[in-house]
Each structure stands twice: as C-alpha cells, then as structure tokens.
Scaffold this motif. Sequence first.
Motif, mmCIF file in Angstrom:
data_model
loop_
_atom_site.group_PDB
_atom_site.id
_atom_site.type_symbol
_atom_site.label_atom_id
_atom_site.label_comp_id
_atom_site.label_asym_id
_atom_site.label_seq_id
_atom_site.Cartn_x
_atom_site.Cartn_y
_atom_site.Cartn_z
ATOM 1 N N ILE A 24 67.640 47.205 -19.125
ATOM 2 C CA ILE A 24 67.792 45.772 -19.383
ATOM 3 C C ILE A 24 67.708 44.981 -18.083
ATOM 4 O O ILE A 24 67.036 43.940 -18.024
ATOM 5 C CB ILE A 24 69.098 45.494 -20.145
ATOM 6 N N ALA A 25 68.352 45.458 -17.030
ATOM 7 C CA ALA A 25 68.273 44.777 -15.728
ATOM 8 C C ALA A 25 66.836 44.736 -15.234
ATOM 9 O O ALA A 25 66.386 43.718 -14.677
ATOM 10 C CB ALA A 25 69.182 45.465 -14.713
ATOM 11 N N ALA A 26 66.088 45.812 -15.431
ATOM 12 C CA ALA A 26 64.677 45.826 -15.035
ATOM 13 C C ALA A 26 63.891 44.815 -15.866
ATOM 14 O O ALA A 26 62.989 44.138 -15.354
ATOM 15 C CB ALA A 26 64.088 47.232 -15.187
ATOM 16 N N GLY A 27 64.212 44.682 -17.159
ATOM 17 C CA GLY A 27 63.557 43.688 -18.002
ATOM 18 C C GLY A 27 63.791 42.276 -17.504
ATOM 19 O O GLY A 27 62.857 41.454 -17.451
ATOM 20 N N VAL A 28 65.008 41.980 -17.099
ATOM 21 C CA VAL A 28 65.323 40.660 -16.545
ATOM 22 C C VAL A 28 64.586 40.454 -15.220
ATOM 23 O O VAL A 28 64.042 39.381 -14.959
ATOM 24 C CB VAL A 28 66.846 40.492 -16.384
ATOM 25 N N ALA A 29 64.520 41.500 -14.401
ATOM 26 C CA ALA A 29 63.781 41.411 -13.131
ATOM 27 C C ALA A 29 62.297 41.162 -13.378
ATOM 28 O O ALA A 29 61.649 40.395 -12.660
ATOM 29 C CB ALA A 29 63.991 42.679 -12.305
ATOM 30 N N VAL A 30 61.735 41.790 -14.410
ATOM 31 C CA VAL A 30 60.337 41.555 -14.771
ATOM 32 C C VAL A 30 60.142 40.093 -15.164
ATOM 33 O O VAL A 30 59.191 39.439 -14.728
ATOM 34 C CB VAL A 30 59.893 42.493 -15.918
ATOM 35 N N ALA A 31 61.046 39.564 -15.988
ATOM 36 C CA ALA A 31 60.947 38.154 -16.402
ATOM 37 C C ALA A 31 60.959 37.233 -15.182
ATOM 38 O O ALA A 31 60.158 36.295 -15.085
ATOM 39 C CB ALA A 31 62.080 37.799 -17.355
ATOM 40 N N ARG A 32 61.831 37.506 -14.247
ATOM 41 C CA ARG A 32 61.902 36.703 -13.023
ATOM 42 C C ARG A 32 60.610 36.851 -12.224
ATOM 43 O O ARG A 32 60.019 35.862 -11.782
ATOM 44 C CB ARG A 32 63.110 37.148 -12.193
ATOM 45 N N GLN A 33 60.148 38.076 -12.048
ATOM 46 C CA GLN A 33 58.928 38.352 -11.281
ATOM 47 C C GLN A 33 57.704 37.684 -11.922
ATOM 48 O O GLN A 33 56.821 37.189 -11.231
ATOM 49 C CB GLN A 33 58.719 39.863 -11.196
ATOM 50 N N GLU A 34 57.657 37.670 -13.250
ATOM 51 C CA GLU A 34 56.528 37.087 -13.980
ATOM 52 C C GLU A 34 56.635 35.569 -14.110
ATOM 53 O O GLU A 34 55.735 34.925 -14.645
ATOM 54 C CB GLU A 34 56.416 37.726 -15.368
ATOM 55 N N GLY A 35 57.750 35.007 -13.649
ATOM 56 C CA GLY A 35 57.919 33.558 -13.672
ATOM 57 C C GLY A 35 58.272 32.975 -15.025
ATOM 58 O O GLY A 35 58.055 31.793 -15.274
ATOM 59 N N ILE A 36 58.843 33.789 -15.905
ATOM 60 C CA ILE A 36 59.214 33.293 -17.230
ATOM 61 C C ILE A 36 60.729 33.194 -17.411
ATOM 62 O O ILE A 36 61.203 32.857 -18.494
ATOM 63 C CB ILE A 36 58.591 34.151 -18.355
ATOM 64 N N ASP A 37 61.472 33.434 -16.347
ATOM 65 C CA ASP A 37 62.926 33.423 -16.442
ATOM 66 C C ASP A 37 63.485 32.029 -16.701
ATOM 67 O O ASP A 37 64.538 31.896 -17.307
ATOM 68 C CB ASP A 37 63.571 34.050 -15.202
ATOM 69 N N GLN A 38 62.796 30.986 -16.287
ATOM 70 C CA GLN A 38 63.286 29.622 -16.493
ATOM 71 C C GLN A 38 62.830 29.025 -17.819
ATOM 72 O O GLN A 38 63.512 28.182 -18.389
ATOM 73 C CB GLN A 38 62.838 28.721 -15.331
ATOM 74 N N THR A 39 61.658 29.442 -18.315
ATOM 75 C CA THR A 39 61.126 28.871 -19.553
ATOM 76 C C THR A 39 61.592 29.625 -20.792
ATOM 77 O O THR A 39 61.523 29.098 -21.894
ATOM 78 C CB THR A 39 59.585 28.858 -19.525
#
Length: 118
Positions: A66-81
């Motif tokens: 799950i932490a890696a999934g959140v890191a992927v979202a941040r890396q892909e630039g979708i963590d804010q949207t």
Amino acid sequence: MPESDCLFCKIIAGEIPSTTVLETDTAYAFRDINPQASVHVLVVPRTHHEDAEELAKAPQELADVIAAGVAVARQEGIDQTGFRLVFNTGEHARRTVFHAHLHVLGGEQLGLFGRPGH
C-alpha cells in the motif's frame, strides 16, 4: 517464494519484460499492459501471495504494498487530483492473475464503483 508458473513472479524475476515504475525491497510496481485509466500501475509483493486475503496474513508486506501504491501515485503526479487503490480477490471481482496485486488508477475522472451502469 516464487511460483514457477506465476506470471507476476516471472515479471519480478525479469523473465518477462515490464515497464518498471517503482521498486522497493518488498514490492515491485509496473505499468499495466491493458490500462483502465490514464495512469494504471500494478504493485505486487515480491513474495508470492495468491490474493489480498492471503497477503493480509503478512501485515507488514501488505502495508509495504500500500505504501508503494501511494508512492507511485505521488511519483505519477496524481496524488493531489485523486487516485484509486484496488485489490481484486475472487471470481466475482474478476481476478485473472493469482498473485496479489494492487491497482493504482488515476490521472483522469474515474467512473463509479459497483455494477456496470450504476
């Protein structure tokens, strides 16, 4: 322990090519070959677990995925949207690969969950 006939175990071992997005000691993330959203990345534990129910018996590995999934979202630039993290377990969820994997989906407005058309 890897399963000799498991698609994702072969991807983790480098026997089948994939587009790597993120690697940790316990998880491997790669682009889905049949994306269901602008961003669709799979995060798999390096240790073979058949599904999320089995992975839940290894809580630290589950947390790492799950932490890696959140890191992927941040890396892909979708963590804010906004993004979606999904495990499919069992026949009704239409799971097709028997190695636990987390879908990270986002990058566009996603449809609703549940029954098709609802």
